[in-house]
Structures are given as C-alpha cells and as structure tokens.
Design a protein around this motif. Structure first.
Motif, short mmCIF file in Angstrom:
data_model
loop_
_atom_site.label_atom_id
_atom_site.label_comp_id
_atom_site.label_asym_id
_atom_site.label_seq_id
_atom_site.Cartn_x
_atom_site.Cartn_y
_atom_site.Cartn_z
N PRO A 71 50.91 24.59 4.17
CA PRO A 71 51.36 25.33 2.94
C PRO A 71 51.87 26.64 3.46
N THR A 72 52.91 27.31 2.76
CA THR A 72 53.38 28.57 2.95
C THR A 72 53.31 29.16 1.55
N LEU A 73 52.76 30.38 1.64
CA LEU A 73 52.32 31.47 0.66
C LEU A 73 53.41 32.53 0.73
N LEU A 74 54.23 32.59 -0.37
CA LEU A 74 55.11 33.83 -0.41
C LEU A 74 54.85 34.77 -1.71
N LEU A 75 54.44 35.95 -1.09
CA LEU A 75 54.33 36.95 -2.21
C LEU A 75 55.64 37.74 -2.55
N PHE A 76 56.12 37.65 -3.97
CA PHE A 76 57.34 38.25 -4.32
C PHE A 76 56.74 39.47 -5.36
N GLU A 77 57.56 40.62 -5.03
CA GLU A 77 57.32 41.61 -5.77
C GLU A 77 59.07 42.21 -6.05
N GLY A 79 61.20 40.56 -7.49
CA GLY A 79 62.02 39.58 -7.33
C GLY A 79 62.64 39.39 -5.75
N ARG A 80 61.82 39.88 -5.08
CA ARG A 80 62.22 39.63 -3.39
C ARG A 80 60.66 39.19 -2.76
N PRO A 81 60.81 38.41 -1.68
CA PRO A 81 59.50 38.06 -0.78
C PRO A 81 58.99 39.40 -0.03
N VAL A 82 57.89 39.65 -0.19
CA VAL A 82 57.27 40.74 0.75
C VAL A 82 56.24 40.43 1.46
N ARG A 83 55.81 39.22 1.54
CA ARG A 83 54.72 38.80 2.53
C ARG A 83 54.77 37.26 2.48
N GLN A 84 54.46 36.87 3.64
CA GLN A 84 54.43 35.26 3.93
C GLN A 84 53.12 34.95 4.54
#
Length: 101
Positions: A71-77, A79-84
């Motif tokens: 799995p990959t988790l991407l945190l969007f803030e 409208g853009r990914p800020v943490r993976q």
C-alpha cells in the motif's frame, strides 16, 4: 471512507478543501488488507477523511502520482500531496507519520 475512482478523484481529493488521505490499494495485496482496519480507526478517532483507490481498476491515478508499491498512502492538502507513506505500519507509527499525534 470514500471509494475513489478516476471519475471522482479530482472532486473528492483535489477539491476537498480539507486534508484527505488516499490509500492506494489492491484486492490481491495482503498488507493493504492489514492496514484497512487501522485506517478506519484513524479516520474515526482523528476525523481525517480517507479515500480508498483500487489501483487495479484506476491505474491512471496510480500512474499520475508515481505510486509503485502497495500500500501507498498519500496525504493531500490544498489539492497536492504533502506526505507519502509506503508499506504497512502499526497504528501508532501511522498516526505519528501523518502528524496526527
């Protein structure tokens, strides 16, 4: 949890107006299944919106963000990914890595 698709991704994630954690997963991925209940707990306890994107059915979104492992988790803030985060983690580590602790 939100079920994300190619059709609703931009609206639900990029236009959300609040942070959204996207779980890139697949049915055949055992670690993806292991973290699913952990993500549900994090969503309930921290009020974080979480969306699940099945990469087998929506590979174009996977390719757009260069997701190579599950799995990959991407945190969007905003409208853009800020943490993976790549790979399964225990709940306390996920909470810390997401900046929720």
């Amino acid at each position: 949890m939100i079920t994300l698709t190619t059709d609703n991704f931009d609206e639900q994630v990029l236009g959300a107006g609040k942070p959204v954690l996207v779980d890139f997963w697949a049915e055949w991925c055992p670690p993806c299944k292991m973290i699913a209940p952990v993500l549900e707990e994090i969503e309930a306890e921290h009020g974080l919106t979480i969306g699940k994107l099945d990469t087998d059915h929506h590979p174009e979104i996977q390719a757009r963000y260069g997701v190579m492992s599950l799995p990959t988790l991407l945190l969007f803030e905003d409208g853009r990914p800020v943490r993976q985060i790549v790979g399964a983690r225990p709940k306390r580590m996920l909470v810390k890595e997401l900046g929720l602790a």
